[in-house]
Design an enzyme around this catalytic site. Structure first.
Site, PDB file in Angstrom:
ATOM      1  N   HIS A 177     -12.195 -11.014   9.100  1.00 57.59           N
ATOM      2  CA  HIS A 177     -11.346 -10.518   8.353  1.00 57.59           C
ATOM      3  C   HIS A 177     -11.166  -9.526   7.211  1.00 57.59           C
ATOM      4  O   HIS A 177     -11.321 -10.694   6.190  1.00 57.59           O
ATOM      5  CB  HIS A 177     -10.578 -12.105   8.103  1.00 57.59           C
ATOM      6  CG  HIS A 177      -9.121 -12.084   6.644  1.00 57.59           C
ATOM      7  ND1 HIS A 177      -7.918 -13.745   6.989  1.00 57.59           N
ATOM      8  CD2 HIS A 177      -8.491 -11.605   6.140  1.00 57.59           C
ATOM      9  CE1 HIS A 177      -7.212 -13.450   5.926  1.00 57.59           C
ATOM     10  NE2 HIS A 177      -7.421 -12.088   5.350  1.00 57.59           N
ATOM     11  N   HIS A 198      -9.225  -6.469   5.104  1.00 58.47           N
ATOM     12  CA  HIS A 198      -8.234  -5.543   5.105  1.00 58.47           C
ATOM     13  C   HIS A 198      -9.633  -4.093   4.296  1.00 58.47           C
ATOM     14  O   HIS A 198      -9.984  -3.982   3.004  1.00 58.47           O
ATOM     15  CB  HIS A 198      -6.956  -5.781   3.898  1.00 58.47           C
ATOM     16  CG  HIS A 198      -7.160  -7.026   4.714  1.00 58.47           C
ATOM     17  ND1 HIS A 198      -5.698  -7.349   5.425  1.00 58.47           N
ATOM     18  CD2 HIS A 198      -6.865  -8.335   4.020  1.00 58.47           C
ATOM     19  CE1 HIS A 198      -5.252  -8.388   5.077  1.00 58.47           C
ATOM     20  NE2 HIS A 198      -5.961  -9.261   4.559  1.00 58.47           N
ATOM     21  N   HIS A 251      -1.337 -13.798   8.876  1.00 58.62           N
ATOM     22  CA  HIS A 251      -1.452 -14.540   7.414  1.00 58.62           C
ATOM     23  C   HIS A 251      -0.798 -15.802   7.514  1.00 58.62           C
ATOM     24  O   HIS A 251       0.246 -15.735   7.617  1.00 58.62           O
ATOM     25  CB  HIS A 251      -1.839 -13.600   6.694  1.00 58.62           C
ATOM     26  CG  HIS A 251      -2.771 -12.792   6.540  1.00 58.62           C
ATOM     27  ND1 HIS A 251      -3.263 -11.849   6.989  1.00 58.62           N
ATOM     28  CD2 HIS A 251      -3.319 -12.642   5.615  1.00 58.62           C
ATOM     29  CE1 HIS A 251      -4.534 -11.388   6.541  1.00 58.62           C
ATOM     30  NE2 HIS A 251      -4.175 -11.844   5.728  1.00 58.62           N
ATOM     31  N   GLU A 287      -1.828 -19.330   3.810  1.00 61.37           N
ATOM     32  CA  GLU A 287      -2.515 -19.166   2.667  1.00 61.37           C
ATOM     33  C   GLU A 287      -2.000 -19.718   1.162  1.00 61.37           C
ATOM     34  O   GLU A 287      -2.261 -20.256   1.126  1.00 61.37           O
ATOM     35  CB  GLU A 287      -3.125 -17.570   2.517  1.00 61.37           C
ATOM     36  CG  GLU A 287      -3.035 -16.868   1.487  1.00 61.37           C
ATOM     37  CD  GLU A 287      -3.415 -15.357   1.424  1.00 61.37           C
ATOM     38  OE1 GLU A 287      -2.157 -14.609   1.418  1.00 61.37           O
ATOM     39  OE2 GLU A 287      -3.942 -14.705   0.594  1.00 61.37           O
ATOM     40  N   ASP A 294     -11.658 -10.852   3.233  1.00 58.74           N
ATOM     41  CA  ASP A 294     -10.781 -10.235   2.582  1.00 58.74           C
ATOM     42  C   ASP A 294     -10.373  -9.108   2.400  1.00 58.74           C
ATOM     43  O   ASP A 294     -10.009  -8.221   2.536  1.00 58.74           O
ATOM     44  CB  ASP A 294      -9.582 -11.947   1.918  1.00 58.74           C
ATOM     45  CG  ASP A 294      -8.443 -11.845   2.427  1.00 58.74           C
ATOM     46  OD1 ASP A 294      -7.959 -10.744   2.845  1.00 58.74           O
ATOM     47  OD2 ASP A 294      -7.496 -12.256   1.146  1.00 58.74           O
ATOM     48  N   ASP A 295     -10.532  -9.673   0.689  1.00 61.48           N
ATOM     49  CA  ASP A 295     -10.301  -7.792   0.399  1.00 61.48           C
ATOM     50  C   ASP A 295     -11.968  -8.131  -1.130  1.00 61.48           C
ATOM     51  O   ASP A 295     -11.183  -8.056  -2.156  1.00 61.48           O
ATOM     52  CB  ASP A 295      -8.917  -7.748  -0.871  1.00 61.48           C
ATOM     53  CG  ASP A 295      -7.858  -8.030   0.288  1.00 61.48           C
ATOM     54  OD1 ASP A 295      -7.085  -7.041   0.811  1.00 61.48           O
ATOM     55  OD2 ASP A 295      -6.756  -9.162   0.388  1.00 61.48           O
TER      56      ASP A 295
HETATM   57  N1  ADE Z   1      -3.116  -7.679   2.247  1.00 58.53           N
HETATM   58  C1  ADE Z   1      -4.009  -8.105   1.827  1.00 58.53           C
HETATM   59  N2  ADE Z   1      -4.768  -9.106   1.298  1.00 58.53           N
HETATM   60  C2  ADE Z   1      -4.368  -9.884   1.510  1.00 58.53           C
HETATM   61  C3  ADE Z   1      -3.817 -11.258   1.822  1.00 58.53           C
HETATM   62  N3  ADE Z   1      -5.213 -11.932   1.044  1.00 58.53           N
HETATM   63  N4  ADE Z   1      -3.196 -12.698   2.034  1.00 58.53           N
HETATM   64  C4  ADE Z   1      -1.865 -11.400   2.347  1.00 58.53           C
HETATM   65  N5  ADE Z   1      -2.130  -9.742   2.635  1.00 58.53           N
HETATM   66  C5  ADE Z   1      -2.590  -9.884   1.979  1.00 58.53           C
HETATM   67 ZN    ZN Z   2      -6.043 -11.524   4.410  1.00 60.73          ZN
END
Ligand code: ADE
Ligand code: ZN
Length: 345
Positions: free
Chosen positions: A20, A22, A200, A203, A281-282
């Site tokens: 996971h 992006h 997703h 969350e 994630d990011d």
């Molecule tokens: N796009 C990038 N990061 C995300 C996240 N944590 N939740 C939903 N969409 C995303």
């Molecule tokens: Zn994500």
């Protein structure tokens, strides 16, 4: 005398998969400004420090607004290659040997960048990552759920001629108010293509979104899913059916899904027998890559070696690789723990 590794040392050094991440979320401020200069694009912040200072989010939408704005610096095939290569270099340093990487084509095609351009650049980076660090990488196309289902269907139309280069499909962006059921027709088409599917869910959204993602969309993994603990039946179902969750601890604290790491549902998910994996994630926006997530989790929960072994093993088992690939990676994981006298019984 043999030195004994601590659970943290084992967790940092062990081979693992990331499921996971992006790719747009790996854009570090330094690369963002370099690409802005290269492409003659103006970012909404004057310098790296002021951009970084804006990484103070109180919910998912606040983050997404900045994330989409920064993606504007990505214009050429070389930009997407450089982004991918930079991520893979950091992932390799953290012991990642396999990565399943999300990309959001609609963020780029809406700005006039052809899908073939961005896909080509991401693949160039994957080839380089395989050659330089031996990382195996796959691409998962994510649809943006804040857009209409018809817009996502048009994206799928555009992707169909390139299907051999796309490993699976996912659903991301603003969760609240955009339930999985909004995309029933889209995912029916994706299912018919026979690709692995993720979404997703849970969350910021409620546990019912997890149920919808499983029952209406037919996904094979849930991204995040951390709010499953709010519904004992959903939690028990995830464990019973072996549905993997790709949990992103630093993301969840940075976006205020949990106030602090000590309140994260991760230990409750593990205790309930859910197949959990840890992911970043990011990472450029949330304070770090996979091993930074591991450090933060370990500081809060002090897991033992057996738990870290299980989390790494889950990352391979939950991947969308072949059985032969998974067996090879698990053998490497076993070798790593055995060599350090730490392979759980
Ligand atoms: N796009 C990038 N990061 C995300 C996240 N944590 N939740 C939903 N969409 C995303
Ligand atoms: Zn994500």
């Amino acid at each position: 005398m043999m030195s004994v590794s601590t659970p943290l040392e084992l967790a940092l050094g062990m081979p693992k998969a990331e499921l996971h991440v992006h790719i747009e979320g790996t854009l570090e401020p330094e690369l963002a400004f370099a690409l802005a200069r290269r492409n003659g694009v103006t970012l909404p912040y004057p310098d790296e420090a002021s951009l970084q200072a804006a990484y103070d989010f109180d919910n998912l939408q606040r983050f997404l607004d900045l994330y989409y704005a920064c993606a504007d610096v990505l214009r050429t095939r070389a930009d997407f290659r450089d982004l991918m290569t930079a991520y893979l270099a950091r992932a390799a340093a953290d012991g990642v040997i396999h990565a399943e990487i999300f990309f959001d084509p609609q963020t780029h095609t809406a700005r006039g960048i052809p899908l073939a351009t961005l896909l080509g650049g991401l693949e160039d980076g994957l080839v380089e990552g395989q050659l330089r660090w031996g990382i195996s990488g796959r691409l998962i196309l994510c649809f943006l759920r804040h857009l209409s289902e018809d817009e996502c269907l048009a994206c799928l139309d555009e992707a169909e001629p390139l299907l051999g280069r796309i490993h699976g499909f996912g659903l991301d962006s603003s969760e609240r108010g955009h339930p999985p059921s909004k995309f029933a027709r889209l995912f029916a088409r994706c299912r018919a293509l026979g690709k692995p599917l993720v979404a997703h869910a849970g969350e910021e959204g409620p546990p019912e979104y997890i149920t919808e993602a499983l029952d209406v969309l037919g996904v094979h993994r849930i991204d995040h899913g951390v709010r499953a603990v709010d519904d004992p039946e959903v939690l028990a179902r995830l464990a019973r059916e072996g549905v993997p969750l790709t949990v992103c601890p630093l993301s969840n604290t940075r976006l205020c899904v949990f106030r602090e790491m000590a309140e994260h549902s991760l230990p409750r998910l593990i205790a309930a027998g859910v197949k959990v994996t840890i992911n970043s994630d990011d990472p450029a926006y949330f304070g770090g890559y996979l091993n930074d997530n591991i450090r933060a989790v370990q500081a809060a929960f002090g897991f033992d070696a057996a738990t870290w072994y299980r989390l790494a093993r889950n990352s391979f088992e939950a991947s969308f690789a072949t059985d032969a690939e998974k067996a090879g990676w698990i053998a490497r994981l076993d070798g790593f723990f055995r060599q350090r006298g730490a392979l759980p019984a």
